[in-house]
Design a protein around this motif. Sequence first.
Motif, PDB file in Angstrom:
ATOM      1  N   SER A 101       0.818  -1.215   0.000  1.00 19.02           N
ATOM      2  CA  SER A 101       0.000   0.000   0.000  1.00 19.02           C
ATOM      3  C   SER A 101       0.855   1.271   0.000  1.00 19.02           C
ATOM      4  O   SER A 101       0.487   2.281  -0.598  1.00 19.02           O
ATOM      5  N   ALA A 102       2.033   1.209   0.649  1.00 22.81           N
ATOM      6  CA  ALA A 102       2.866   2.414   0.783  1.00 22.81           C
ATOM      7  C   ALA A 102       3.548   2.785  -0.528  1.00 22.81           C
ATOM      8  O   ALA A 102       3.629   3.967  -0.880  1.00 22.81           O
ATOM      9  N   VAL A 103       4.034   1.782  -1.255  1.00 25.68           N
ATOM     10  CA  VAL A 103       4.777   2.099  -2.482  1.00 25.68           C
ATOM     11  C   VAL A 103       3.870   2.720  -3.547  1.00 25.68           C
ATOM     12  O   VAL A 103       4.227   3.749  -4.132  1.00 25.68           O
ATOM     13  N   PRO A 104       2.695   2.160  -3.845  1.00 24.73           N
ATOM     14  CA  PRO A 104       1.810   2.840  -4.794  1.00 24.73           C
ATOM     15  C   PRO A 104       1.399   4.235  -4.317  1.00 24.73           C
ATOM     16  O   PRO A 104       1.253   5.157  -5.142  1.00 24.73           O
ATOM     17  N   ALA A 161       1.768  10.105  -4.949  1.00 21.44           N
ATOM     18  CA  ALA A 161       2.206  11.399  -4.415  1.00 21.44           C
ATOM     19  C   ALA A 161       3.229  12.045  -5.349  1.00 21.44           C
ATOM     20  O   ALA A 161       3.210  13.260  -5.582  1.00 21.44           O
ATOM     21  N   ALA A 162       4.117  11.214  -5.906  1.00 19.56           N
ATOM     22  CA  ALA A 162       5.107  11.739  -6.844  1.00 19.56           C
ATOM     23  C   ALA A 162       4.425  12.312  -8.075  1.00 19.56           C
ATOM     24  O   ALA A 162       4.814  13.383  -8.581  1.00 19.56           O
ATOM     25  N   TRP A 163       3.390  11.644  -8.558  1.00 16.58           N
ATOM     26  CA  TRP A 163       2.688  12.142  -9.733  1.00 16.58           C
ATOM     27  C   TRP A 163       1.899  13.408  -9.431  1.00 16.58           C
ATOM     28  O   TRP A 163       1.800  14.301 -10.286  1.00 16.58           O
ATOM     29  N   TYR A 198       7.216   5.348 -12.921  1.00 14.97           N
ATOM     30  CA  TYR A 198       6.636   4.815 -14.153  1.00 14.97           C
ATOM     31  C   TYR A 198       6.331   3.323 -14.116  1.00 14.97           C
ATOM     32  O   TYR A 198       5.459   2.856 -14.853  1.00 14.97           O
ATOM     33  N   VAL A 199       7.032   2.561 -13.290  1.00 18.57           N
ATOM     34  CA  VAL A 199       6.829   1.110 -13.286  1.00 18.57           C
ATOM     35  C   VAL A 199       5.853   0.678 -12.204  1.00 18.57           C
ATOM     36  O   VAL A 199       4.982  -0.173 -12.429  1.00 18.57           O
ATOM     37  N   VAL A 200       5.966   1.265 -11.022  1.00 20.49           N
ATOM     38  CA  VAL A 200       5.108   0.875  -9.907  1.00 20.49           C
ATOM     39  C   VAL A 200       3.616   1.032 -10.226  1.00 20.49           C
ATOM     40  O   VAL A 200       2.820   0.130  -9.919  1.00 20.49           O
ATOM     41  N   PRO A 201       3.176   2.158 -10.830  1.00 24.70           N
ATOM     42  CA  PRO A 201       1.734   2.315 -11.053  1.00 24.70           C
ATOM     43  C   PRO A 201       1.086   1.182 -11.849  1.00 24.70           C
ATOM     44  O   PRO A 201       0.100   0.593 -11.373  1.00 24.70           O
ATOM     45  N   CYS A 211      -2.215  -3.633 -11.855  1.00 22.66           N
ATOM     46  CA  CYS A 211      -2.530  -4.991 -12.315  1.00 22.66           C
ATOM     47  C   CYS A 211      -2.630  -5.978 -11.151  1.00 22.66           C
ATOM     48  O   CYS A 211      -3.269  -7.032 -11.271  1.00 22.66           O
ATOM     49  N   ALA A 212      -1.997  -5.628 -10.007  1.00 30.23           N
ATOM     50  CA  ALA A 212      -2.098  -6.469  -8.807  1.00 30.23           C
ATOM     51  C   ALA A 212      -3.333  -6.138  -7.985  1.00 30.23           C
ATOM     52  O   ALA A 212      -3.528  -6.709  -6.911  1.00 30.23           O
ATOM     53  N   GLY A 213      -4.129  -5.188  -8.464  1.00 28.82           N
ATOM     54  CA  GLY A 213      -5.390  -4.871  -7.791  1.00 28.82           C
ATOM     55  C   GLY A 213      -5.369  -3.644  -6.918  1.00 28.82           C
ATOM     56  O   GLY A 213      -6.334  -3.400  -6.189  1.00 28.82           O
ATOM     57  N   SER A 214      -4.315  -2.831  -6.974  1.00 22.22           N
ATOM     58  CA  SER A 214      -4.243  -1.630  -6.134  1.00 22.22           C
ATOM     59  C   SER A 214      -4.964  -0.454  -6.797  1.00 22.22           C
ATOM     60  O   SER A 214      -4.563  -0.007  -7.873  1.00 22.22           O
ATOM     61  N   PRO A 215      -6.006   0.081  -6.177  1.00 25.84           N
ATOM     62  CA  PRO A 215      -6.678   1.256  -6.745  1.00 25.84           C
ATOM     63  C   PRO A 215      -5.784   2.496  -6.724  1.00 25.84           C
ATOM     64  O   PRO A 215      -5.905   3.364  -7.590  1.00 25.84           O
ATOM     65  N   VAL A 216      -4.886   2.583  -5.742  1.00 27.14           N
ATOM     66  CA  VAL A 216      -3.956   3.718  -5.692  1.00 27.14           C
ATOM     67  C   VAL A 216      -3.004   3.662  -6.879  1.00 27.14           C
ATOM     68  O   VAL A 216      -2.720   4.681  -7.530  1.00 27.14           O
ATOM     69  N   GLY A 217      -2.494   2.466  -7.179  1.00 27.95           N
ATOM     70  CA  GLY A 217      -1.648   2.304  -8.358  1.00 27.95           C
ATOM     71  C   GLY A 217      -2.401   2.639  -9.632  1.00 27.95           C
ATOM     72  O   GLY A 217      -1.850   3.261 -10.543  1.00 27.95           O
ATOM     73  N   GLY A 218      -3.663   2.238  -9.687  1.00 29.04           N
ATOM     74  CA  GLY A 218      -4.483   2.573 -10.851  1.00 29.04           C
ATOM     75  C   GLY A 218      -4.660   4.072 -11.005  1.00 29.04           C
ATOM     76  O   GLY A 218      -4.626   4.609 -12.119  1.00 29.04           O
ATOM     77  N   ALA A 219      -4.827   4.773  -9.873  1.00 26.30           N
ATOM     78  CA  ALA A 219      -4.975   6.230  -9.930  1.00 26.30           C
ATOM     79  C   ALA A 219      -3.687   6.887 -10.431  1.00 26.30           C
ATOM     80  O   ALA A 219      -3.722   7.823 -11.238  1.00 26.30           O
TER      81      ALA A 219
END
Length: 383
Positions: free
Chosen positions: A8-11, A16-18, A309-312, A317-325
């Motif tokens: 949860s923290a990495v996405p 936040a970076a974006w 660029y890679v984490v999102p 794809c792993a199901g994180s809505p934060v990564g999707g955002a």
Amino acid sequence: MSALTWTSAVPLASLAAWAWLLLGQGFFWRTDVRMPPSPGDGDPVTWPSVAVVVPARDEAEVLPLTLPTLLTQEYPGHARILLVDDGSSDGTGALARELARNAPDGPPLTVLNPGEPEPGWTGKLWAVRHGIAHARSGPEEPEFVLLTDADIAHGPDSLRSLVRGAVSQRLDLVSQMARLRVRTGWERLIVPAFVYFFAQLYPFRWVNNPGARTAAAAGGCALLRTEAAVRAGVPDSIRDAVIDDVTLGRAVKRSGGRIWLGLADRVSSVRPYVGLGPLWRMVSRSAYAQLLNNPLLLVCTVGGLVLVYVVPPVSACAGSPVGGAAWLVMTLSYVSILRYYRQPLWLAPLLPVTAVLYLAMTVDSAVQHYRGRGAAWKGRTYS
């Protein structure tokens, strides 16, 4: 920290970076920074003289598409063209003379041969030095010098527009990032991102702000006031620069000059990049130099590219809505540059793939540097 916390923290860090990039990095993703507007009609009472300096090394393939656009410029003042044949082996100089004979009403063309560069000089800047010195040695020193690459085609009013902007806004350096060729699949994937990443590193609004430290230029098309070149010691002060355009912008701005950088409407590159190889070499030859050949900066850059660029997409794809955002924000930020290049918007979600390619090019640039083959271009290699 537990696995759940990491996922949860990495996405969240990526999102936040974006958010910061989108709002705090000079609105780099916008494409509305174009030629500076002129008050009223903007035309000077007397049009200043201009010397057009074209460094060229083995450019016979593209010269028939570009040099005629300089020879037919609709410029009301005095202009002349100095093509500096930098040790070409393909008849570049002879072809230039032939093209000039076919355009008898255009600005006069002189072909110069500077010889091999002296130690400490890159080939292009050695050619530029020779061209500027020749221009200044004539009976009338030009007020401006237009530095333009041999692969750049200009609209008929390009020079007039550049000079108008420089005179009306009292600018010492006006440069436009030429619209690069985008036709093949690899060009579509890599070229728009090249401009996108450049603007991210050097936001045009910061470059154009006299009070900001950020400085850059676009070497393919740069109109330089002669007085500012003398004050900045250009090109001698930047003679060993591999990334000569950014270094030029810094030299002029640090010496007190006012600079402007934006996207071009009437200036384009005709150089083809067929396949991945030429595009790879275009980026990798200077990527590590951009990082000052510093291993620590390379590690930080790789980590930053992975986070941004890679984490999102991976976390999405792993199901994180934060990564999707974060992926959505990234995708939307890329839409403007795709529209500028008239490319399909379905390429926008593929920006992470392009970023991974750029990451690999940057690492390869470092590897080539430590093998003694860094910054190689047309038969020359610079340390």
